[in-house]
Design an enzyme around this catalytic site. Structure first.
Site, PDB file in Angstrom:
ATOM      1  NE  ARG A  13      -3.885   1.863   2.071  1.00  0.00           N
ATOM      2  CZ  ARG A  13      -4.324   2.786   3.221  1.00  0.00           C
ATOM      3  NH1 ARG A  13      -3.667   2.471   4.353  1.00  0.00           N
ATOM      4  NH2 ARG A  13      -5.243   3.588   3.010  1.00  0.00           N
ATOM      5  CG  HIS A  27      -1.667   5.331  -0.132  1.00  0.00           C
ATOM      6  ND1 HIS A  27      -2.134   5.686   0.937  1.00  0.00           N
ATOM      7  CD2 HIS A  27      -2.418   4.747  -0.933  1.00  0.00           C
ATOM      8  CE1 HIS A  27      -3.116   5.037   1.037  1.00  0.00           C
ATOM      9  NE2 HIS A  27      -3.412   4.648  -0.054  1.00  0.00           N
ATOM     10  CG  ASP A  28       6.193   7.164  -3.457  1.00  0.00           C
ATOM     11  OD1 ASP A  28       5.804   8.402  -3.372  1.00  0.00           O
ATOM     12  OD2 ASP A  28       7.171   6.676  -3.783  1.00  0.00           O
ATOM     13  CB  VAL A  39       1.014  11.551  -3.901  1.00  0.00           C
ATOM     14  CG1 VAL A  39       1.128  13.101  -3.550  1.00  0.00           C
ATOM     15  CG2 VAL A  39      -0.201  11.008  -3.136  1.00  0.00           C
ATOM     16  CG  ASP A  73       7.891  11.716  -5.553  1.00  0.00           C
ATOM     17  OD1 ASP A  73       7.082  10.915  -4.771  1.00  0.00           O
ATOM     18  OD2 ASP A  73       7.648  12.856  -5.773  1.00  0.00           O
ATOM     19  CG  ASN A 110      -0.826   8.402   3.323  1.00  0.00           C
ATOM     20  OD1 ASN A 110      -1.330   7.490   2.818  1.00  0.00           O
ATOM     21  ND2 ASN A 110      -0.293   9.472   2.841  1.00  0.00           N
ATOM     22  N   PRO A 143      -7.758   7.878  -3.946  1.00  0.00           N
ATOM     23  CG  PRO A 143      -8.193   5.779  -5.369  1.00  0.00           C
ATOM     24  CD  PRO A 143      -7.175   7.070  -4.963  1.00  0.00           C
ATOM     25  CG  HIS A 201      -8.156  -3.665  -1.474  1.00  0.00           C
ATOM     26  ND1 HIS A 201      -9.196  -2.726  -1.580  1.00  0.00           N
ATOM     27  CD2 HIS A 201      -7.017  -2.784  -1.219  1.00  0.00           C
ATOM     28  CE1 HIS A 201      -8.762  -1.588  -1.321  1.00  0.00           C
ATOM     29  NE2 HIS A 201      -7.424  -1.569  -0.976  1.00  0.00           N
ATOM     30  CB  THR A 202      -6.122 -10.654  -2.663  1.00  0.00           C
ATOM     31  OG1 THR A 202      -6.087 -11.927  -2.100  1.00  0.00           O
ATOM     32  CG2 THR A 202      -4.359 -10.139  -2.938  1.00  0.00           C
TER      33      THR A 202
HETATM   34  C1  HEM Z   1      -8.957   1.223  -5.889  1.00  0.00           C
HETATM   35  C2  HEM Z   1      -9.019   2.425  -5.186  1.00  0.00           C
HETATM   36  C3  HEM Z   1      -8.636   2.160  -3.670  1.00  0.00           C
HETATM   37  C4  HEM Z   1      -9.176   2.492  -2.646  1.00  0.00           C
HETATM   38  C5  HEM Z   1     -10.573   3.331  -2.389  1.00  0.00           C
HETATM   39  C6  HEM Z   1      -8.503   1.823  -1.253  1.00  0.00           C
HETATM   40  C7  HEM Z   1      -9.007   2.022  -0.103  1.00  0.00           C
HETATM   41  C8  HEM Z   1      -8.164   1.549   0.799  1.00  0.00           C
HETATM   42  C9  HEM Z   1      -8.731   1.684   2.304  1.00  0.00           C
HETATM   43  C10 HEM Z   1      -9.703   2.858   2.790  1.00  0.00           C
HETATM   44  C11 HEM Z   1      -7.844   0.767   3.043  1.00  0.00           C
HETATM   45  C12 HEM Z   1      -7.940   0.548   4.358  1.00  0.00           C
HETATM   46  C13 HEM Z   1      -7.270   1.948   5.323  1.00  0.00           C
HETATM   47  C14 HEM Z   1      -7.563   1.757   6.896  1.00  0.00           C
HETATM   48  O1  HEM Z   1      -8.672   1.615   7.066  1.00  0.00           O
HETATM   49  O2  HEM Z   1      -6.684   2.230   7.709  1.00  0.00           O
HETATM   50  C15 HEM Z   1      -6.961   0.147   2.133  1.00  0.00           C
HETATM   51  C16 HEM Z   1      -6.007  -0.837   2.529  1.00  0.00           C
HETATM   52  C17 HEM Z   1      -5.190  -1.229   1.659  1.00  0.00           C
HETATM   53  N1  HEM Z   1      -4.966  -0.964   0.467  1.00  0.00           N
HETATM   54 FE1  HEM Z   1      -6.231  -0.122  -0.750  1.00  0.00          FE
HETATM   55  N2  HEM Z   1      -7.240   1.243  -1.812  1.00  0.00           N
HETATM   56  C18 HEM Z   1      -7.557   1.313  -3.251  1.00  0.00           C
HETATM   57  C19 HEM Z   1      -6.399   0.833  -4.118  1.00  0.00           C
HETATM   58  C20 HEM Z   1      -5.350   0.033  -3.582  1.00  0.00           C
HETATM   59  C21 HEM Z   1      -4.249  -0.337  -4.480  1.00  0.00           C
HETATM   60  C22 HEM Z   1      -4.214  -0.176  -6.256  1.00  0.00           C
HETATM   61  C23 HEM Z   1      -3.431  -1.073  -3.828  1.00  0.00           C
HETATM   62  C24 HEM Z   1      -2.262  -1.699  -4.176  1.00  0.00           C
HETATM   63  C25 HEM Z   1      -1.929  -2.421  -5.441  1.00  0.00           C
HETATM   64  C26 HEM Z   1      -4.026  -1.311  -2.427  1.00  0.00           C
HETATM   65  C27 HEM Z   1      -3.062  -1.890  -1.429  1.00  0.00           C
HETATM   66  C28 HEM Z   1      -4.129  -1.984  -0.286  1.00  0.00           C
HETATM   67  C29 HEM Z   1      -3.700  -2.779   0.933  1.00  0.00           C
HETATM   68  C30 HEM Z   1      -2.623  -4.005   0.584  1.00  0.00           C
HETATM   69  C31 HEM Z   1      -4.398  -2.317   1.923  1.00  0.00           C
HETATM   70  C32 HEM Z   1      -4.110  -2.967   3.578  1.00  0.00           C
HETATM   71  C33 HEM Z   1      -2.868  -2.368   4.218  1.00  0.00           C
HETATM   72  C34 HEM Z   1      -2.478  -2.847   5.571  1.00  0.00           C
HETATM   73  O3  HEM Z   1      -3.167  -4.073   5.974  1.00  0.00           O
HETATM   74  O4  HEM Z   1      -1.749  -2.261   6.209  1.00  0.00           O
HETATM   75  N3  HEM Z   1      -5.127  -0.412  -2.434  1.00  0.00           N
HETATM   76  N4  HEM Z   1      -7.296   0.498   0.765  1.00  0.00           N
HETATM   77 CA   LIG Z   2      -6.239 -13.235  -0.477  1.00  0.00          CA
HETATM   78 CA   LIG Z   3       4.943  10.597  -4.489  1.00  0.00          CA
END
Ligand code: HEM
Ligand SMILES: [Ca+2]
Ligand SMILES: [Ca+2]
Length: 296
Positions: A38, A42-43, A46, A50, A70, A139, A169-170
């Protein structure tokens, strides 16, 4: 102008050094692999990949760590520090923090039983960061499908890239505050799934806000296609997750990944490489930070 062999002569031990540090962090806590993946997302979203997300706030500098997506959420910065320290030991002053993030994200996916690929390298580190660009570019989980498509498209990522990358999100966890409104207000959620998530995420905001639930209810520490299998059963945790399978244009992509894990893997790899190519600093732009938390 990034290339897979960028450090092959200047830092031949880079890959083994990063991987062993990521491996030991994941052995201590499997979730860390998700957190590192993640951070790279997030890098890159934005001002490109970088290393901007890694800069600490100071009394006269506001970075991205406290931007809405973040704050109280992005984690893994200590692991990036540990990797940087180990890499500086074997090749001081050579490898950027931005590239370390890219390699750590790749290794995290692979260590959690996902695919691997050759990462493109040669990014340099920003001397700036932007809290407002983080607030406006990453987003939020309240996004609808059109908003998701347009945020990704603004960075040159297609709708297929969006769905493949959302497959990140797997693995990993989300806080109650990120999915409460979906549990209590939405109808495109499978009833028994909603009931079980409500037990650890009470309706009243301010209660249990930081309680965690897995983004993939089946295998939150394995990089597989269960995220998509959940979506076709209306078991997406975030509003934005279920938007990808809600009667719209991305339903067919989700169904495809749910039935064909190999196509998910190969599209995820292409999309990660594309995301990693977003406006890198190269040549004499930026710098090679000594400490990922501050500019030199
Ligand atoms: C499509 C738009 C996306 C949205 C709206 C989104 C939103 C979120 C949100 C709300 C969380 C939970 C944050 C929290 O409650 O603390 C999350 C976690 C996460 N996101 Fe996304 N995400 C998106 C795309 C992605 C992408 C593109 C990736 C990586 C390729 C990603 C990887 C992750 C991972 C791995 C977590 C879990 C992190 C952890 O357990 O520390 N997400 N995301
Ligand atoms: Ca999984
Ligand atoms: Ca950046």
């Amino acid at each position: 102008q990034l290339s897979t062999n960028f450090y092959s002569s200047s830092c031949p031990k880079l890959f083994s050094t990063v991987r062993s540090t990521v491996q030991s962090a994941i052995s201590k806590e499997a979730r860390m692999g998700a957190s590192l993946l993640r951070l790279f997302f997030h890098d890159c979203f934005v001002n490109g990949c970088d290393g901007s997300i890694l800069l600490d706030d100071t009394s006269n500098f506001t970075g991205e760590k406290n931007a809405n997506p973040n704050r109280n959420s992005a984690r893994g910065f200590e692991v990036i520090d540990a990797i940087k320290t180990a890499v500086e030991k074997v090749c001081p002053g050579v490898v950027s923090c931005a590239d370390i993030l890219a390699v750590a994200a790749r290794d995290s996916v692979n260590i959690l039983k996902g695919p691997t690929w050759n990462v493109k390298l040669g990014r340099r580190d920003a001397r700036t960061a932007s809290q407002s660009a983080a607030n406006n570019g990453i987003p939020p989980p309240t996004s609808n499908l059109n908003q998701l498509i347009s945020r990704f498209s603004a960075l040159g990522l297609s709708t297929k890239d969006l769905v493949a990358l959302a497959g990140g999100h797997t693995i990993g966890q989300a806080r109650c505050t990120s999915f409460r409104a979906r549990l209590y207000n939405e109808s495109n959620i499978e009833a028994s799934f909603a009931t079980s998530r409500k037990t650890n995420c009470p309706r009243a905001s301010g209660t249990g806000d930081n309680n965690l639930a897995p983004l993939d209810l089946q295998t939150p520490t394995a990089f597989d296609n269960n995220y998509f299998r959940n979506l076709v059963q209306n078991k997406g945790l975030l509003h934005s997750d279920q938007q990808l399978f809600n009667g719209g244009s991305t339903d067919s992509i989700v169904r495809g990944y749910a039935s064909n894990p190999t196509s998910f893997s190969s599209d995820f790899i292409s999309a990660m490489i594309k995301m990693g190519d977003i406006s890198p600093l190269t040549g004499s732009n930026g710098e090679i930070r000594k400490n990922c938390r501050r500019i030199n």
